[in-house]
Design a protein around this motif. Structure first.
Motif, PDB file in Angstrom:
ATOM      1  N   SER A   1       1.331  -3.296   5.262  1.00 35.66           N
ATOM      2  CA  SER A   1       1.360  -4.207   4.113  1.00 35.66           C
ATOM      3  C   SER A   1       1.946  -5.551   4.541  1.00 35.66           C
ATOM      4  O   SER A   1       3.003  -5.612   5.169  1.00 35.66           O
TER       5      SER A   1
ATOM      6  N   TYR B   1      -0.612   4.240   1.066  1.00 39.25           N
ATOM      7  CA  TYR B   1      -1.253   5.170   1.988  1.00 39.25           C
ATOM      8  C   TYR B   1      -0.255   5.546   3.089  1.00 39.25           C
ATOM      9  O   TYR B   1       0.693   4.793   3.367  1.00 39.25           O
TER      10      TYR B   1
ATOM     11  N   SER C   1       0.841  -1.196   0.000  1.00 40.46           N
ATOM     12  CA  SER C   1       0.000   0.000   0.000  1.00 40.46           C
ATOM     13  C   SER C   1       0.878   1.249   0.000  1.00 40.46           C
ATOM     14  O   SER C   1       2.003   1.229   0.496  1.00 40.46           O
TER      15      SER C   1
ATOM     16  N   MET D   1       1.253   3.131   5.664  1.00 35.44           N
ATOM     17  CA  MET D   1       2.128   2.041   5.228  1.00 35.44           C
ATOM     18  C   MET D   1       3.499   2.089   5.893  1.00 35.44           C
ATOM     19  O   MET D   1       4.168   1.061   6.017  1.00 35.44           O
TER      20      MET D   1
END
Length: 729
Positions: A468, A460, A458, A463
Motif C-alpha cells: 500500500s 490482502y 489494502s 499488504m
C-alpha cells in the motif's frame, strides 16, 4: 386570327403583372435595406454616445496619477527560519519607481514592439487589431481572441481581475479609453512599466532587473530589455531562472519585432541574449519545498488580510542544508530523493522534496505516494505487540502459504525458530506474514490508520510487505509517534505570523496529544527498531549513538527507504525514480540509510545522547495465567462465540469421557485454580462469580486479550516457491 390576337393580349397582360411584381419586390428590398441602415446607424450613434458618456464618467472617477503610483497589488510575505533568519521573500517585490525619463528608451521600445506596436496612435483600444481578431474568428477560429493594448493591460492590472468574460472585457475597454482621456501616453507607459508583473514576485522593470540581472533598470542593455519584455506574455514559462532556453527564444522574438518596426538597427538586433549574465536566485533551492508545503496553510490559520506579513517557521537552516547535501550526495544516478525530519513535538526541522527545485518543484516528501516495502512492518509488529507478543517470544521463519500466497525472504533463506526481535531485525517476510495473518490484516490496516496513514490501504495478505502506497511525511510521522512513546503528533511548520510592525496574527498551540498504543507496546517496538540498526538490515544508519529505525525496499529495487529516530529527532528518507522504474543496487540499507546517517550526524550533534526506554513493563493480563490455565482443560470445552457471532455450547463427553469442570461451579464445589466462593448468610444471595472474575469484568483489572484465530497456513518446501523476487529489507 381572333384566337391568336386574344392569346397575345393575355400574354402581354401576364408580362405586365410579373414586371409589376418585380418592381414591387425591388422596392421592398431597398426599403428593408434603408430601414436596416437607418436603424443600425441610429443604434451605432446611440452606442457611441453611450460609450463616450461611460468613458467620460469613468475618467472623472479615476484616481489621481499620484494615487495610482502609490497603489501596490498583492501581499508581501517574508518567511523566516526558527532562528529568525530570512529564508525567502514571496509575493510582490517592488523596485524603485522610475520616472519616464529614467527608463531606458530601449526598454520602452522593446515593450511597445512586442505588446502594442500601435500604442502611440490608438485611443486605448486598437481598432485594427480588433478587426483582425474578428476576421480570424469568422474564417475558422473557434474563439474570438484579441490582443489587449498596453492601456487595456494596465486597466486590468489596476482595477479588474483576469476573468475571461464579456462583461470584464467591456469594462476593460471603457477604463482603457478613460485612462487615455485622463493621462498622456508617456504617463500611461510609465505606469505600465512600473506596475506590470514580470514573474517571480517582481512588479515593475526595476524589480525585474534587480531580480534577474543584479542591477537597477536604468542600466538595462538591449538584450536584457528584450528578456524582460518577453516575460509579460507568460512570466512563469519564460522566466530565465526557470527555463533559460525559453527566455532566450522569447527575447530573440522581441529583438526581431523591434528590428522590423525600425526601433533598433540590424547590429543591435544581432545581440545574443544567452550571453546575458543572470543573477543566481538564492530562493530557488530546497527551502522552497518546505515553503510550498507550509504557506498554503495560512489560508486556514489567518483571517483574510492583505498587509505584508512575516511567517516564522520551524525550519532549521543548518539542518536544511545538511539534508539537501545528504540527498544529493547519496541518491543514485537518474533517481530522486526526499527527506522529512521532525522534532519530538512535531515541528518540521528539514524537508527536501527532490534533488533540484529549479529542475522540478514537485514535492516528493509531501505529495508523492510510493510503496514502503518492509518499512510497513512497523504496523505489523505494533499490532502483534499490542495483541500480546513480546520481543523475546519465539516464532518460526519457515516457508508458508496464506490464502494461496507464498511470501519469500530476501535471499530465500529461512532461519527456523527465532525470536520476534531477530525476525524484525533481519526483516523476515515469512514471520511478518504469519503475524499479520494471526492478528488480522484488517487490524494491521487499522494500526496504520491510527498512526496517521491517510492513503488507501489494502487488506490482502501481501499488504504486510508494504504494497500500500504512503507519503514520506506520513510514514515519518508514524515513526516519530513510536519514538514519542506511542503518543500522537501533529506535524507543523509555522510557529507564528506577525505583521511587519510585530503584531502577532497567529501563534501555534501544541495539539492535544492522545495515546495511540500502550507505552509498553511503544517500548517493545523501539526495542525491535533499535536492534534493526545495531545488528540488522539498517547497520549503515549507525551514527555513534542509539538509533532506532527500519529499512524498506520494494520489488525490483523501485523504492528504497530508511526511517528512524535518535535524540528526539525522527527522519524519513526515500529514494527512487519518478517513473517507478527499477534503480540498480537500490536497497533501503544502502543509499537511503547512508543519507539518513549523514544528515542525522549533523542534526543531533548539539543534543545530548539519549538511551531508549525499552523496558517492557507488561500489564497484568500478560503476566498472569490465562483462562485455560485457571479453568483447566481445553478452551473448546467452554462456551464461545463463533465467527458469525452465535453462542456455541460445549461438546458433551462421549463414552468413557469425564465431564469437564464447570467454570462456574455450584456452591461448595471447588475447581482447582479457581478461588472458592465465600458463603453468605442463609437469607442472603450468594455471589455468582469469583472476585477475580468480577475485578477483570468490571475493569478493576484489565481483561485478558481475546483469542486470535490460528493462522491459515501450510508449510511448503522451498522448491515449491514461485520464481518471484520478494520485496527486500
Amino acid at each position: 386570327m381572333a384566337r391568336r390576337g386574344s392569346r397575345r393580349a393575355a400574354s402581354e397582360a401576364q408580362r405586365r403583372r410579373q414586371s409589376g411584381k418585380a418592381k414591387h419586390a425591388a422596392s421592398g428590398w431597398r426599403l428593408w435595406l434603408r430601414r436596416v441602415f437607418l436603424w443600425g446607424g441610429g443604434a451605432a450613434v446611440l452606442g457611441v454616445i453611450f460609450v463616450a458618456l461611460a468613458v467620460l464618467f469613468a475618467a472623472r472617477s479615476l484616481p489621481s496619477y499620484a494615487s495610482l503610483k502609490a497603489s501596490q497589488p498583492g501581499q508581501t510575505i517574508v518567511v523566516r527560519a526558527r532562528d529568525g533568519t530570512e529564508l525567502v521573500e514571496l509575493g510582490p517585490s517592488y523596485g524603485k519607481w522610475l520616472d519616464s525619463s529614467q527608463i531606458p528608451q530601449v526598454m520602452k521600445d522593446a515593450m511597445v514592439s512586442v505588446e502594442d506596436r500601435r500604442f502611440y496612435s490608438h485611443p486605448g483600444v486598437d481598432p485594427i487589431g480588433l478587426m483582425r481578431a474578428v476576421y480570424v474568428w469568422i474564417t475558422g477560429e473557434r474563439r474570438l481572441q484579441a490582443t489587449s493594448t498596453l492601456t487595456q493591460q494596465l486597466a486590468r492590472n489596476l482595477f479588474l481581475n483576469s476573468n475571461r468574460s464579456f462583461d470584464r472585457k467591456a469594462r476593460e475597454i471603457i477604463l482603457a479609453m478613460a485612462l487615455e482621456t485622463k493621462f498622456s501616453k508617456q504617463q500611461i507607459l510609465e505606469l505600465y512599466l512600473n506596475k506590470v508583473y514580470f514573474g517571480g514576485g517582481a512588479y515593475g522593470v526595476d524589480s525585474a532587473s534587480r531580480k534577474f540581472f543584479s542591477h537597477d533598470a536604468t542600466d538595462l542593455s538591449t538584450a536584457e530589455a528584450a528578456i524582460i519584455a518577453g516575460l509579460v506574455k507568460a512570466p512563469s514559462r519564460y522566466s530565465p531562472t526557470a527555463d533559460i532556453d525559453a527566455a532566450v527564444g522569447r527575447a530573440n522574438v522581441v529583438l526581431r519585432l523591434m528590428r522590423e518596426q525600425g526601433r533598433i538597427s540590424a547590429s543591435e538586433a544581432a545581440v545574443d541574449p544567452s550571453a546575458v549574465k543572470l543573477k543566481k536566485d538564492a530562493s530557488q533551492n530546497s527551502v522552497r519545498y518546505f515553503t510550498d508545503w507550509a504557506l498554503p496553510q495560512l489560508e486556514i490559520l489567518l483571517p483574510e488580510t492583505f498587509e505584508p506579513i512575516e511567517v516564522w517557521t520551524t525550519l532549521d537552516v543548518g539542518m536544511q542544508q545538511a539534508a539537501a547535501t545528504a540527498i544529493k550526495s547519496n541518491v543514485p544516478g537518474g533517481a530522486q530523493g526526499a527527506l522529512v525530519s521532525m522534532d519530538r513535538d512535531g515541528a518540521i526541522l528539514a524537508m527536501v522534496g527532490g534533488t533540484d527545485y529549479v529542475t522540478t518543484n514537485y514535492n516528493r516528501a509531501t505529495d508523492a505516494v510510493r510503496q514502503p516495502g518492509s518499512a510497513w512492518k512497523l504496523f505489523v509488529y505494533l499490532a502483534a505487540l499490542e495483541a500480546g507478543y513480546t520481543p523475546d517470544d519465539r516464532v518460526k521463519d519457515v516457508p508458508v502459504t496464506i490464502d494461496g500466497w507464498s511470501p519469500r525472504n530476501d535471499g530465500r533463506s529461512y532461519a527456523g525458530e527465532i525470536d520476534v526481535r531477530t525476525a524484525f531485525a533481519y526483516s523476515k517476510n515469512t514471520v511478518a506474514a504469519q503475524l499479520g495473518n494471526e492478528v488480522g490484516f484488517g487490524t494491521v490496516a487499522s494500526m496504520a490508520r491510527r498512526f496517521g496513514i491517510t492513503t488507501p490501504i489494502s487488506t490482502y495478505p501481501a499488504m504486510v510487505l508494504g504494497t500500500s502506497e504512503v507519503r514520506v511525511i506520513d510514514l515519518t510521522r508514524a515513526f516519530a509517534e513510536v519514538g514519542a512513546g506511542g503518543m500522537s503528533l501533529e506535524p507543523f511548520g509555522i510557529v507564528k505570523v506577525t505583521t511587519t510592525a510585530g503584531d502577532v496574527l497567529y501563534q501555534h498551540e501544541q495539539a492535544r496529544s492522545t495515546r495511540l498504543v500502550p507505552d509498553y507496546v511503544a517500548a517493545g517496538m523501539t526495542d525491535l527498531l533499535q536492534t534493526a540498526v545495531s545488528t540488522g538490515t539498517g547497520r549503515a544508519a549507525q551514527i555513534g549513538r542509539p538509533v532506532a529505525g527500519k529499512t524498506g525496499t520494494t520489488s525490483s529495487s523501485k523504492d528504497g527507504w530508511f526511517l528512524g529516530f535518535s535524540s528526539g529527532i525522527t527522519t524519513g528518507v526515500w529514494m527512487g525514480r519518478d517513473d517507478a522504474k527499477p534503480v540498480s543496487g537500490l536497497h533501503g540499507g544502502t543509499a537511503p540509510a547512508r543519507a539518513f546517517a549523514a544528515y542525522m550526524k549533523y542534526a543531533v550533534k548539539d543534543r545530548p545522547v539519549e538511551a531508549f526506554d525499552t523496558d517492557l513493563k507488561l500489564p497484568d493480563w500478560q503476566l498472569e495465567p490465562d483462562e485455560e490455565y485457571l479453568f483447566g482443560g481445553n478452551p473448546d470445552d467452554y462456551y464461545y462465540i463463533d465467527e458469525q457471532g452465535n453462542l456455541v455450547e460445549p461438546s458433551r463427553p462421549g463414552p468413557g469421557q469425564s465431564q469437564p469442570p464447570d467454570p462456574f461451579p455450584v456452591e461448595g464445589e471447588q475447581v482447582p485454580g479457581v478461588p472458592a466462593r465465600r458463603p453468605g448468610p442463609p437469607d442472603e444471595a450468594t455471589q455468582a462469580a469469583s472476585d477475580d472474575f468480577l475485578d477483570r469484568a468490571t475493569g478493576v483489572r484489565p481483561p485478558s486479550p481475546p483469542a486470535v484465530p490460528r493462522p491459515r497456513q501450510t508449510a511448503v518446501p522451498p522448491s515449491a516457491a514461485p520464481a518471484q523476487r520478494p520485496p527486500g529489507n
